[in-house]
Design a protein around this motif. Structure first.
Motif, short mmCIF file in Angstrom:
data_model
loop_
_atom_site.label_atom_id
_atom_site.label_comp_id
_atom_site.label_asym_id
_atom_site.label_seq_id
_atom_site.Cartn_x
_atom_site.Cartn_y
_atom_site.Cartn_z
N PHE A 125 0.80 -3.33 -4.56
CA PHE A 125 1.36 -4.20 -3.53
C PHE A 125 2.78 -3.81 -3.15
O PHE A 125 3.24 -4.11 -2.04
CB PHE A 125 1.33 -5.66 -4.00
N LYS A 126 3.50 -3.14 -4.06
CA LYS A 126 4.85 -2.70 -3.76
C LYS A 126 4.87 -1.39 -2.98
O LYS A 126 5.69 -1.20 -2.08
CB LYS A 126 5.65 -2.53 -5.06
N SER A 127 3.98 -0.47 -3.34
CA SER A 127 3.99 0.86 -2.73
C SER A 127 3.19 0.93 -1.43
O SER A 127 3.55 1.69 -0.52
CB SER A 127 3.44 1.89 -3.72
N SER A 143 -0.59 -5.96 8.12
CA SER A 143 -1.06 -6.03 6.73
C SER A 143 0.08 -5.79 5.75
O SER A 143 0.15 -6.42 4.69
CB SER A 143 -2.17 -5.00 6.51
N ALA A 144 0.99 -4.87 6.12
CA ALA A 144 2.14 -4.62 5.26
C ALA A 144 3.04 -5.85 5.18
O ALA A 144 3.58 -6.18 4.12
CB ALA A 144 2.93 -3.42 5.79
N ILE A 145 3.19 -6.56 6.29
CA ILE A 145 3.99 -7.78 6.30
C ILE A 145 3.34 -8.85 5.42
O ILE A 145 4.03 -9.57 4.69
CB ILE A 145 4.18 -8.30 7.74
N VAL A 146 2.03 -8.94 5.47
CA VAL A 146 1.31 -9.90 4.61
C VAL A 146 1.52 -9.56 3.14
O VAL A 146 1.73 -10.45 2.31
CB VAL A 146 -0.19 -9.92 4.97
N PRO A 191 -2.39 -15.15 -7.90
CA PRO A 191 -1.35 -15.86 -8.67
C PRO A 191 -0.91 -15.10 -9.92
O PRO A 191 0.26 -15.18 -10.31
CB PRO A 191 -2.03 -17.19 -9.03
N THR A 192 -1.82 -14.38 -10.55
CA THR A 192 -1.46 -13.60 -11.75
C THR A 192 -2.00 -12.18 -11.60
O THR A 192 -2.99 -11.80 -12.23
CB THR A 192 -2.05 -14.26 -13.02
N PRO A 193 -1.36 -11.37 -10.77
CA PRO A 193 -1.86 -10.00 -10.55
C PRO A 193 -1.58 -9.11 -11.75
O PRO A 193 -0.63 -9.34 -12.53
CB PRO A 193 -1.07 -9.53 -9.33
N SER A 194 -2.41 -8.12 -11.92
CA SER A 194 -2.20 -7.16 -13.00
C SER A 194 -1.05 -6.22 -12.63
O SER A 194 -0.58 -6.20 -11.50
CB SER A 194 -3.49 -6.35 -13.23
N GLU A 195 -0.61 -5.45 -13.61
CA GLU A 195 0.50 -4.51 -13.37
C GLU A 195 0.11 -3.46 -12.35
O GLU A 195 0.94 -3.02 -11.53
CB GLU A 195 0.90 -3.84 -14.69
N GLU A 196 -1.16 -3.03 -12.37
CA GLU A 196 -1.62 -2.04 -11.40
C GLU A 196 -1.56 -2.60 -9.98
O GLU A 196 -1.14 -1.91 -9.04
CB GLU A 196 -3.04 -1.59 -11.73
N ARG A 197 -1.98 -3.85 -9.83
CA ARG A 197 -1.94 -4.46 -8.50
C ARG A 197 -0.51 -4.70 -8.04
O ARG A 197 -0.21 -4.59 -6.84
CB ARG A 197 -2.72 -5.77 -8.51
N LYS A 198 0.38 -5.04 -8.95
CA LYS A 198 1.78 -5.22 -8.58
C LYS A 198 2.35 -3.93 -8.02
O LYS A 198 3.06 -3.93 -7.00
CB LYS A 198 2.59 -5.67 -9.79
N GLU A 199 2.07 -2.81 -8.68
CA GLU A 199 2.56 -1.53 -8.19
C GLU A 199 1.92 -1.17 -6.86
O GLU A 199 2.59 -0.60 -5.98
CB GLU A 199 2.27 -0.43 -9.22
#
Length: 206
Positions: free
Chosen positions: A174-176, A149-152, A164-172
């Motif tokens: 997906f990074k962490s 799942s982390a690789i995905v 395609p257009t994630p929010s800032e919360e989702r970006k953080e």
């Protein structure tokens, strides 16, 4: 008085060897050593063939992140199939027969069910029982799904396809999230290591 070089060399050979003092390690050093050893075996969490196939097909199935509804269905199927394979392959094991050839099998409650019938005939019930299904296999399979799942989440093609257009919360998130998954699985793998060598996992030459 001059000494004969041969006599000096003989005397040195009879001198007792210096004993190496054992290195005393603290509790923290022992814990770190165990952690690093477990991190080195982290590659056993995922079948390399399945991961490489997913990474190779990901740009094709997702149209490099520019997904149509059909591409999104293909990407969903790719993630699902690869995830199931990562889970199932954790219950496989391998060994070398009398000729040194690698044989593969599936762990069961009674032992190892070898895919090759000829190899199965040579594998005694006592030896096969050492490969029987254990609770650690399910823990390992669960960790394998988490690492996949982390690789995905790190795959930009897949994430651009589904978000395609994630929010800032989702970006953080997906990074962490992949980082925390990696740390958690490393700790769990150190606590409950596995010695199983399945299909796609490295097998030693001995």
């Amino acid at each position: 008085m001059d000494l004969n070089p041969a006599t000096v060399e003989e005397a040195q050979q009879h001198q007792p060897l210096l004993k190496r003092k054992p290195i005393k390690r603290s509790v923290i050093q022992k814990a770190l050593k165990k952690m690093f050893t477990g991190s080195g075996h982290l590659s056993n969490l995922l079948p390399t063939g399945t991961v490489l196939t997913f990474q190779f097909l990901s740009p094709l199935f997702t149209n490099r992140g520019h997904c149509t509804p059909l591409n999104r269905d293909w990407a969903t199927g790719l993630v699902a199939v690869a995830g199931v394979l990562c889970f199932v392959l954790c219950f496989t094991d391998s060994f070398r027969d009398e000729k040194g050839k690698v044989r593969y099998g599936l762990a069961t409650k009674k032992g190892l069910w070898v895919f090759d019938s000829k190899a199965a005939a040579k594998l005694s019930p006592e030896v096969a029982s050492t490969y029987r299904l254990r609770f650690i296999d399910f823990v390992h399979a669960f960790m394998s799904i988490l690492v996949f799942s982390a690789i995905v989440l790190f795959d930009q093609n897949v994430m651009s396809c589904f978000y395609p257009t994630p929010s800032e919360e989702r970006k953080e998130l997906f990074k962490s999230l992949p980082i925390w998954i990696g740390i958690s699985c490393t700790v769990l793998f150190v606590i409950v290591p596995t010695k199983r060598h399945g299909i796609g996992f490295p097998l030693s030459s001995t």
